[in-house]
Design a protein around this motif. Structure first.
Motif, PDB file in Angstrom:
ATOM      1  N   THR A 237     -44.117 -63.571  71.604  1.00  0.00           N
ATOM      2  CA  THR A 237     -45.402 -64.211  71.851  1.00  0.00           C
ATOM      3  C   THR A 237     -46.212 -64.537  70.589  1.00  0.00           C
ATOM      4  OG1 THR A 237     -45.597 -62.741  73.756  1.00  0.00           O
ATOM      5  CG2 THR A 237     -47.933 -63.757  73.229  1.00  0.00           C
ATOM      6  N   LEU A 238     -45.950 -63.919  69.287  1.00  0.00           N
ATOM      7  CA  LEU A 238     -46.584 -64.217  68.278  1.00  0.00           C
ATOM      8  C   LEU A 238     -46.241 -65.626  67.785  1.00  0.00           C
ATOM      9  CD1 LEU A 238     -45.949 -61.017  65.988  1.00  0.00           C
ATOM     10  CD2 LEU A 238     -48.023 -61.758  66.901  1.00  0.00           C
ATOM     11  N   ILE A 239     -45.014 -66.223  68.273  1.00  0.00           N
ATOM     12  CA  ILE A 239     -44.672 -67.484  67.973  1.00  0.00           C
ATOM     13  C   ILE A 239     -45.265 -68.526  68.685  1.00  0.00           C
ATOM     14  CG2 ILE A 239     -42.560 -68.852  67.177  1.00  0.00           C
ATOM     15  CD1 ILE A 239     -42.842 -66.368  65.580  1.00  0.00           C
ATOM     16  N   SER A 240     -46.719 -68.744  68.411  1.00  0.00           N
ATOM     17  CA  SER A 240     -47.450 -69.670  69.243  1.00  0.00           C
ATOM     18  C   SER A 240     -47.733 -70.788  68.711  1.00  0.00           C
ATOM     19  CB  SER A 240     -48.747 -68.701  69.745  1.00  0.00           C
ATOM     20  OG  SER A 240     -49.829 -69.562  70.161  1.00  0.00           O
ATOM     21  N   PRO A 241     -48.077 -71.729  69.522  1.00  0.00           N
ATOM     22  CA  PRO A 241     -48.493 -73.104  69.062  1.00  0.00           C
ATOM     23  C   PRO A 241     -49.906 -73.235  68.497  1.00  0.00           C
ATOM     24  CG  PRO A 241     -48.219 -73.270  71.427  1.00  0.00           C
ATOM     25  CD  PRO A 241     -47.502 -72.036  70.835  1.00  0.00           C
ATOM     26  N   ILE A 251     -42.790 -82.306  68.212  1.00  0.00           N
ATOM     27  CA  ILE A 251     -41.406 -82.284  68.162  1.00  0.00           C
ATOM     28  C   ILE A 251     -40.731 -81.101  67.299  1.00  0.00           C
ATOM     29  CG2 ILE A 251     -41.010 -84.739  68.461  1.00  0.00           C
ATOM     30  CD1 ILE A 251     -40.497 -85.238  65.527  1.00  0.00           C
ATOM     31  N   TYR A 252     -41.417 -80.459  66.464  1.00  0.00           N
ATOM     32  CA  TYR A 252     -41.162 -79.366  65.633  1.00  0.00           C
ATOM     33  C   TYR A 252     -41.512 -77.905  66.189  1.00  0.00           C
ATOM     34  CZ  TYR A 252     -41.022 -83.110  62.206  1.00  0.00           C
ATOM     35  OH  TYR A 252     -40.686 -84.103  61.529  1.00  0.00           O
ATOM     36  N   PRO A 253     -40.714 -77.105  66.116  1.00  0.00           N
ATOM     37  CA  PRO A 253     -41.062 -75.530  66.587  1.00  0.00           C
ATOM     38  C   PRO A 253     -42.373 -75.336  65.962  1.00  0.00           C
ATOM     39  CG  PRO A 253     -38.539 -75.810  65.901  1.00  0.00           C
ATOM     40  CD  PRO A 253     -39.360 -77.037  65.445  1.00  0.00           C
ATOM     41  N   ALA A 254     -43.051 -74.415  66.954  1.00  0.00           N
ATOM     42  CA  ALA A 254     -44.186 -73.958  66.404  1.00  0.00           C
ATOM     43  C   ALA A 254     -43.826 -72.488  65.458  1.00  0.00           C
ATOM     44  CB  ALA A 254     -44.980 -73.665  67.419  1.00  0.00           C
ATOM     45  N   GLU A 255     -44.240 -72.403  64.231  1.00  0.00           N
ATOM     46  CA  GLU A 255     -43.927 -71.229  63.440  1.00  0.00           C
ATOM     47  C   GLU A 255     -45.344 -70.481  63.224  1.00  0.00           C
ATOM     48  OE1 GLU A 255     -41.042 -69.750  63.272  1.00  0.00           O
ATOM     49  OE2 GLU A 255     -39.988 -71.671  63.946  1.00  0.00           O
ATOM     50  N   GLN A 256     -45.234 -69.281  63.252  1.00  0.00           N
ATOM     51  CA  GLN A 256     -46.350 -68.500  62.844  1.00  0.00           C
ATOM     52  C   GLN A 256     -46.182 -68.009  61.535  1.00  0.00           C
ATOM     53  OE1 GLN A 256     -47.226 -65.067  62.098  1.00  0.00           O
ATOM     54  NE2 GLN A 256     -49.365 -65.042  62.581  1.00  0.00           N
ATOM     55  N   VAL A 443     -53.196 -61.940  71.755  1.00  0.00           N
ATOM     56  CA  VAL A 443     -52.367 -63.172  72.098  1.00  0.00           C
ATOM     57  C   VAL A 443     -52.214 -63.487  73.599  1.00  0.00           C
ATOM     58  CG1 VAL A 443     -50.742 -64.683  71.368  1.00  0.00           C
ATOM     59  CG2 VAL A 443     -51.396 -63.072  69.688  1.00  0.00           C
ATOM     60  N   LYS A 444     -52.435 -64.457  74.143  1.00  0.00           N
ATOM     61  CA  LYS A 444     -51.878 -64.887  75.444  1.00  0.00           C
ATOM     62  C   LYS A 444     -51.099 -66.185  75.398  1.00  0.00           C
ATOM     63  CE  LYS A 444     -53.654 -66.352  80.028  1.00  0.00           C
ATOM     64  NZ  LYS A 444     -53.118 -67.716  80.148  1.00  0.00           N
ATOM     65  N   ASP A 445     -49.960 -66.168  75.938  1.00  0.00           N
ATOM     66  CA  ASP A 445     -49.171 -67.384  75.936  1.00  0.00           C
ATOM     67  C   ASP A 445     -47.958 -67.264  76.670  1.00  0.00           C
ATOM     68  OD1 ASP A 445     -48.191 -69.904  75.064  1.00  0.00           O
ATOM     69  OD2 ASP A 445     -47.313 -69.106  73.202  1.00  0.00           O
ATOM     70  N   VAL A 512     -48.377 -78.479  73.623  1.00  0.00           N
ATOM     71  CA  VAL A 512     -49.574 -77.763  73.527  1.00  0.00           C
ATOM     72  C   VAL A 512     -50.383 -78.108  72.360  1.00  0.00           C
ATOM     73  CG1 VAL A 512     -50.687 -75.580  73.651  1.00  0.00           C
ATOM     74  CG2 VAL A 512     -48.343 -75.909  74.665  1.00  0.00           C
ATOM     75  N   ASP A 513     -51.434 -78.342  72.871  1.00  0.00           N
ATOM     76  CA  ASP A 513     -52.445 -78.839  71.477  1.00  0.00           C
ATOM     77  C   ASP A 513     -53.569 -77.907  71.552  1.00  0.00           C
ATOM     78  OD1 ASP A 513     -53.343 -80.487  69.580  1.00  0.00           O
ATOM     79  OD2 ASP A 513     -54.137 -81.992  70.818  1.00  0.00           O
TER      80      ASP A 513
END
Length: 624
Positions: A237-241, A251-256, A443-445, A512-513
């Motif tokens: 869940t930490l890896i959130s957009p 198009i890129y993975p979201a990294e925290q 965090v909520k995802d 997700v924006d």
């Protein structure tokens, strides 16, 4: 306007969400300031007429580097009382430039990030280069380098441009020329798009009696927000957009943040042996959570014109005393001085940073051509340190709550001696550092839920303190002692709120924006320094720099408060110097400035020899 007044007015400038809709039309109608008003001090200079050499005018910082030719000032030979680099810069986010560097004969003279503004902004930086005087006694070749945000540098024809001048101040009675290093060598520099470059130092003199390393080491942006690989795997869940960071969306993975943890320092090695440690300042980038494509992030600018935060436009080198290793450097053969940093990494490798550099400055013994000696004690461990990380996160469905702590205490002593023309001189460096970084997450995802609206809250409290003492003695008599305490507190509160959009990524998944949230930062840079020399009274200096800022965007109405910020800078010494400046902005516009408040007669007055920017001071102006 005092510092306390600036804080109070900044607090009054925070607005409830309900007021955003009323503010937004006014903000949109306001005209942006184009010049960045900086709180930091200029370089003080003697009251003599300087000789000037313009290095370049309206030249682009580009990749590959743009070159220039330096010619020493005519009819103005050294030694000089002071040498000042003055640079005026301009650029915007269209330049896609995250950092710039200026070098002469491979010796780095200036490194700094760039502001991320929609419209072109102008800013001014200065650097005291008196200790680099030996470079300017002969012609040389210079380079202007831009470090861009993306590996694909062909997407923008815009540049950061600048003009630079070197000013040479002749000495006179009362403004003597200090004793400066006898030689300066480029020891280490990052290569753009490649691995760090460690230079072979094959032509070092053999009579070095003192040696220092000016380190400009900049860990990745938001390095203090990094997580361990194990934590990323245990808590996806930490890896959130909508997390705090510079990750690409779409198009890129979201990294925290980045990997491997939220600690950073620089281990200096001489021929592979640990020789010193430099702390890394937790600087704030000029942008939060940038995204790509037609969508936008509400936090384009944490340092919006017309002000800056601490070292957001100018990295001040940290000087590491490696004099106990002078005997090693005096030995015949090739030597290497290297910077070893924690390998924070963005998996997507999208972001370039300003380079890490190191310049070796040495003083020579005029009475002997070769000095013998040894390193007699070294308690600094080899290898990069591993901080203690505590994981208090608890997952409950799609909610993640808890606290993560990162801590490291690092203490060492290094001793050595040299048989100089004046007898045996013993040197020692002791250093104690304490680092603690505490982060609270909520965090909520739930990407599997089509109605999911990701929410990311992170509260961060960081304390980083370094105390160092360098001493030189001869036959039990103290020749010099330099004491430094550097403290870098940072408090950051971030909320990112997003919602699903109807735009699809190349993988065919809904994007997700980041549509709303808030950020509040409180950043400090505190320096306390005492220099002592045999037969002279101690010289003490103090720097107190503080930046507070906040920015909110309503996720429902998109109403934007824009940035409110207060940046204050205070420098004092025990010789009567006093500098104070406060800059206050509201809604992204300059609101007020005040200078000299709290100084005698409410007027800034800094002695010509002082270093109010917090850069190293060898006190050589007192004993030329």
């Amino acid at each position: 306007m005092s510092i306390e007044t600036a804080r109070q007015r900044l607090t009054q400038a925070t607005f409830p969400v309900a007021a955003f809709a009323l503010l937004a039309p006014c903000i949109a109608a306001a005209s942006r300031q184009e010049a960045i008003e900086r709180a930091g001090p200029p370089v003080p200079t003697p009251h003599t007429q300087p000789c000037e050499v313009q290095l370049f005018s309206n030249a682009p910082f580009d990749t590959p580097a743009t070159g220039f030719v330096f010619t020493p000032p005519a009819n103005c030979p050294g030694p000089w009382a002071r040498v000042v680099l003055s640079v005026d810069l301009s650029g915007s986010r269209d330049a896609r430039t995250r950092g710039i560097a200026l070098a002469l004969d491979d010796v780095t003279l200036f490194v700094g990030p760039t502001p991320d503004t929609a419209q072109p902004a102008q800013w001014h930086v200065e650097r005291d280069l008196t200790d680099y005087s030996v470079l300017f006694k002969q012609p040389g070749n210079g380079a202007l380098t831009a470090l861009r945000a993306f590996r694909d540098t062909g997407g923008s024809s815009s540049h950061v441009t600048g003009s630079a001048t070197l000013r040479f101040y002749p000495p006179r009675a009362g403004n003597p020329a200090p004793r400066v290093p006898d030689a300066v060598f480029p020891a280490y520099a990052n290569q753009l798009g490649g691995p760090p470059g460690v230079k072979d130092l094959a032509s070092l003199p053999h009579n070095i009696e003192r040696a220092y390393l000016d380190v400009t080491a900049n860990a990745e942006t938001f390095w203090y927000n990094c997580i361990t690989p194990a934590m990323a795997q245990a808590h996806p869940t930490l890896i959130s957009p909508v997390a705090l960071g510079l990750s690409q969306r779409g198009i890129y993975p979201a990294e925290q943040g980045c990997l491997p943890h939220s600690y950073s320092d620089v281990l200096v090695t001489v021929d592979g042996t640990p020789a010193g440690v430099a702390p890394v300042f937790p600087w704030l980038p000029t942008h939060f959570s940038i995204n790509s494509g037609p969508r936008r992030s509400p936090f384009w600018n944490v340092v919006d014109t017309p002000t800056d935060s601490a070292q957001s436009l100018d990295f001040v080198p940290y000087r590491v005393d490696i004099t106990p290793f002078a005997a090693i450097l005096n030995e015949a053969g090739t030597h290497q001085v290297a910077l070893n940093m924690t390998a924070h990494s963005d998996i997507n490798e999208q972001w370039f940073l300003a380079p890490s550099t190191a310049n070796l400055l040495v003083y020579l013994d005029p009475g002997k051509t070769r000095l013998a000696g040894a390193v007699t004690f070294n308690s600094l461990p080899a290898g990069l340190p591993v901080p203690a990380v505590t994981d208090g996160l608890v997952q409950d469905g799609n909610l993640l709550d808890g606290r993560v702590g990162t801590r490291l205490d690092r203490n060492f002593e290094i001793r050595g001696y040299l048989d100089t023309s004046r007898g045996r001189v013993e040197s020692s460096v002791t250093q104690q550092s304490s680092f603690q970084n505490v982060r609270q997450f909520h965090v909520k995802d739930d990407p599997a839920d089509d109605n999911d609206q990701p929410y990311y809250r992170e509260d961060l409290w960081l304390q980083s303190t370094t105390q160092s003492t360098s001493r030189r003695t001869r036959n039990g008599t103290l020749l010099s002692e330099d004491q430094l305490q550097a403290s870098y507190p940072l408090e950051l509160h971030y909320i990112g709120a997003g919602r699903l959009t109807d735009w699809y990524s190349e993988e065919g998944t809904l994007d997700v924006d980041l549509f709303g949230g808030s950020v509040n930062v409180h950043q400090q840079r505190r320096l306390d320094v005492t220099h002592s020399r045999h037969g002279l009274s101690p010289y003490t200096t103090q720097v107190r720099e503080e930046f507070e800022g906040n920015h909110r965007v309503d996720p429902d109405s998109d109403a934007d408060s824009n940035w409110h910020a207060a940046h204050t800078y205070v420098f004092t010494d025990n010789r009567g110097s006093c500098y104070q400046k406060a800059v206050l902005t509201r809604n992204g516009l300059l609101d007020d400035t005040a200078t000299g408040m709290g100084c005698p007669n409410d007027t800034n007055h800094v002695r010509w020899y002082a270093h109010p920017d917090g850069s190293a001071d060898g006190l050589s102006w007192q004993r030329p």
